[in-house]
Scaffold this active site. Sequence first.
Site, PDB file in Angstrom:
ATOM      1  N   GLY A   1     -15.689   2.131 -16.034  1.00 20.97           N
ATOM      2  CA  GLY A   1     -14.354   1.578 -15.794  1.00 20.97           C
ATOM      3  C   GLY A   1     -14.296   0.502 -14.730  1.00 20.97           C
ATOM      4  N   THR A   2     -15.279  -0.374 -14.728  1.00 22.97           N
ATOM      5  CA  THR A   2     -15.246  -1.480 -13.754  1.00 22.97           C
ATOM      6  C   THR A   2     -15.599  -2.788 -14.445  1.00 22.97           C
ATOM      7  OG1 THR A   2     -16.099  -2.288 -11.632  1.00 22.97           O
ATOM      8  CG2 THR A   2     -17.593  -0.883 -12.911  1.00 22.97           C
TER       9      THR A   2
ATOM     10  N   GLU B   1     -14.357  -2.041 -22.663  1.00 23.73           N
ATOM     11  CA  GLU B   1     -14.923  -3.247 -23.295  1.00 23.73           C
ATOM     12  C   GLU B   1     -16.176  -3.627 -22.514  1.00 23.73           C
ATOM     13  OE1 GLU B   1     -11.593  -5.785 -22.605  1.00 23.73           O
ATOM     14  OE2 GLU B   1     -11.981  -5.859 -20.455  1.00 23.73           O
TER      15      GLU B   1
ATOM     16  N   HIS C   1     -14.661   1.204  -0.956  1.00 24.27           N
ATOM     17  CA  HIS C   1     -13.524   0.327  -0.635  1.00 24.27           C
ATOM     18  C   HIS C   1     -12.436   1.053   0.157  1.00 24.27           C
ATOM     19  CE1 HIS C   1     -14.566  -2.636  -4.169  1.00 24.27           C
ATOM     20  NE2 HIS C   1     -15.408  -2.698  -3.154  1.00 24.27           N
TER      21      HIS C   1
ATOM     22  N   TYR D   1       0.823  -1.221   0.000  1.00 24.13           N
ATOM     23  CA  TYR D   1       0.000   0.000   0.000  1.00 24.13           C
ATOM     24  C   TYR D   1       0.853   1.265   0.000  1.00 24.13           C
ATOM     25  CZ  TYR D   1      -4.162  -2.743   0.103  1.00 24.13           C
ATOM     26  OH  TYR D   1      -5.160  -3.610  -0.268  1.00 24.13           O
TER      27      TYR D   1
HETATM   28  N1  APR Z   1     -11.331   3.639 -19.882  1.00 24.63           N
HETATM   29  C1  APR Z   1     -12.416   2.915 -19.524  1.00 24.63           C
HETATM   30  N2  APR Z   1     -12.349   1.677 -19.028  1.00 24.63           N
HETATM   31  C2  APR Z   1     -11.123   1.136 -18.867  1.00 24.63           C
HETATM   32  C3  APR Z   1      -9.936   1.828 -19.216  1.00 24.63           C
HETATM   33  C4  APR Z   1     -10.075   3.142 -19.754  1.00 24.63           C
HETATM   34  N3  APR Z   1      -9.036   3.881 -20.114  1.00 24.63           N
HETATM   35  N4  APR Z   1      -8.879   1.027 -18.953  1.00 24.63           N
HETATM   36  C5  APR Z   1      -9.382  -0.117 -18.461  1.00 24.63           C
HETATM   37  N5  APR Z   1     -10.741  -0.060 -18.412  1.00 24.63           N
HETATM   38  C6  APR Z   1     -11.684  -1.067 -17.924  1.00 24.63           C
HETATM   39  C7  APR Z   1     -11.246  -2.499 -18.170  1.00 24.63           C
HETATM   40  O1  APR Z   1     -11.656  -2.931 -19.458  1.00 24.63           O
HETATM   41  C8  APR Z   1     -11.955  -3.248 -17.032  1.00 24.63           C
HETATM   42  O2  APR Z   1     -13.256  -3.670 -17.443  1.00 24.63           O
HETATM   43  O3  APR Z   1     -11.764  -0.935 -16.527  1.00 24.63           O
HETATM   44  C9  APR Z   1     -12.082  -2.191 -15.933  1.00 24.63           C
HETATM   45  C10 APR Z   1     -11.148  -2.401 -14.755  1.00 24.63           C
HETATM   46  O4  APR Z   1     -11.503  -3.581 -14.080  1.00 24.63           O
HETATM   47  P1  APR Z   1     -10.717  -4.097 -12.792  1.00 24.63           P
HETATM   48  O5  APR Z   1      -9.265  -4.038 -13.017  1.00 24.63           O
HETATM   49  O6  APR Z   1     -11.309  -5.400 -12.401  1.00 24.63           O
HETATM   50  O7  APR Z   1     -11.048  -2.960 -11.684  1.00 24.63           O
HETATM   51  P2  APR Z   1     -12.356  -2.779 -10.789  1.00 24.63           P
HETATM   52  O8  APR Z   1     -13.577  -3.229 -11.504  1.00 24.63           O
HETATM   53  O9  APR Z   1     -12.329  -1.379 -10.286  1.00 24.63           O
HETATM   54  O10 APR Z   1     -12.064  -3.752  -9.591  1.00 24.63           O
HETATM   55  C11 APR Z   1     -12.984  -3.812  -8.529  1.00 24.63           C
HETATM   56  O11 APR Z   1     -11.477  -5.174  -7.278  1.00 24.63           O
HETATM   57  O12 APR Z   1      -9.409  -5.751  -6.394  1.00 24.63           O
HETATM   58  C12 APR Z   1     -10.563  -5.079  -6.209  1.00 24.63           C
HETATM   59  O13 APR Z   1     -10.873  -3.543  -4.528  1.00 24.63           O
HETATM   60  C13 APR Z   1     -10.391  -3.638  -5.836  1.00 24.63           C
HETATM   61  O14 APR Z   1     -11.932  -1.839  -6.187  1.00 24.63           O
HETATM   62  C14 APR Z   1     -11.296  -2.932  -6.820  1.00 24.63           C
HETATM   63  C15 APR Z   1     -12.274  -4.008  -7.218  1.00 24.63           C
END
Ligand code: APR
Length: 228
Positions: free
Chosen positions: A171-172, A199, A105, A53
Amino acid sequence: MDKIVILTGAGISAESGLGTFRDEGGVWTKYDLSEVATPEGFARDPAKVHDFYNARRKNAVGASPNAAHVAIARLQAKYAGEVILVTQNVDSLHEAAGAEAIHMHGRLDRAICAACNARWDAPPEMFATDACRVCGKTATRPDIVWFGEVPKALHVIGDHLESADLFAAIGTSGQVYPAAGFVAEAKRAGARTVEINLERSDVASLFDEHRIGPASETVPAWVDMLLR
Ligand code: APR
């Protein structure tokens, strides 16, 4: 639309130089999450978890909000209705852009004592030997929600989803619950749903609309449309 609820994930901060978790080269392809992001991992090796961290905090402090963070702040300031922002991100880029976010989170820039629950602003680096400023116990940790822990403010978020007219996920990847289930909750409550992502996510079929592309382009365009 009187009330918009926005959920953001790591993808919105990707173009600010902060890595996502599950994309190619993502954080969880380099680290074992059971070692650095669980209460059990912290109990086994607190120094390793603090190192992880501390490095992420250093990256986050050096990062600047991108056009997507700025656009959401603009929406919160200018939209005639209510704009509730919920983020899974532990960086503070929404705040740096001028928005107000519910950090479900936790936050990298906050510390908590696991013994007495006191909270304070995290110093740049935290160590396993740090004593709590209130109770003196060496039980300090980043104020981050780890796997196996209950996210923050779920009741408040649930109430907002119940009354949302529009729900947007930005973006998730839709792989981590309960956040991945918010779209279903909002839909059940009658909201229109839009996914804004690079995507289609794992829960893409639940959204009414998809805006595919990098957040720095798709989010400002979406905000322009809402403010028109
Ligand atoms: N613009 C839009 N979307 C994007 C971009 C971008 N420039 N770059 C990546 N992405 C998308 C990816 O395609 C993916 O679907 O963002 C998403 C990121 O997904 P994860 O890496 O799984 O992140 P997240 O969904 O925030 O993860 C959720 O998991 O580990 C835990 O606590 C952590 O809060 C986090 C949680």
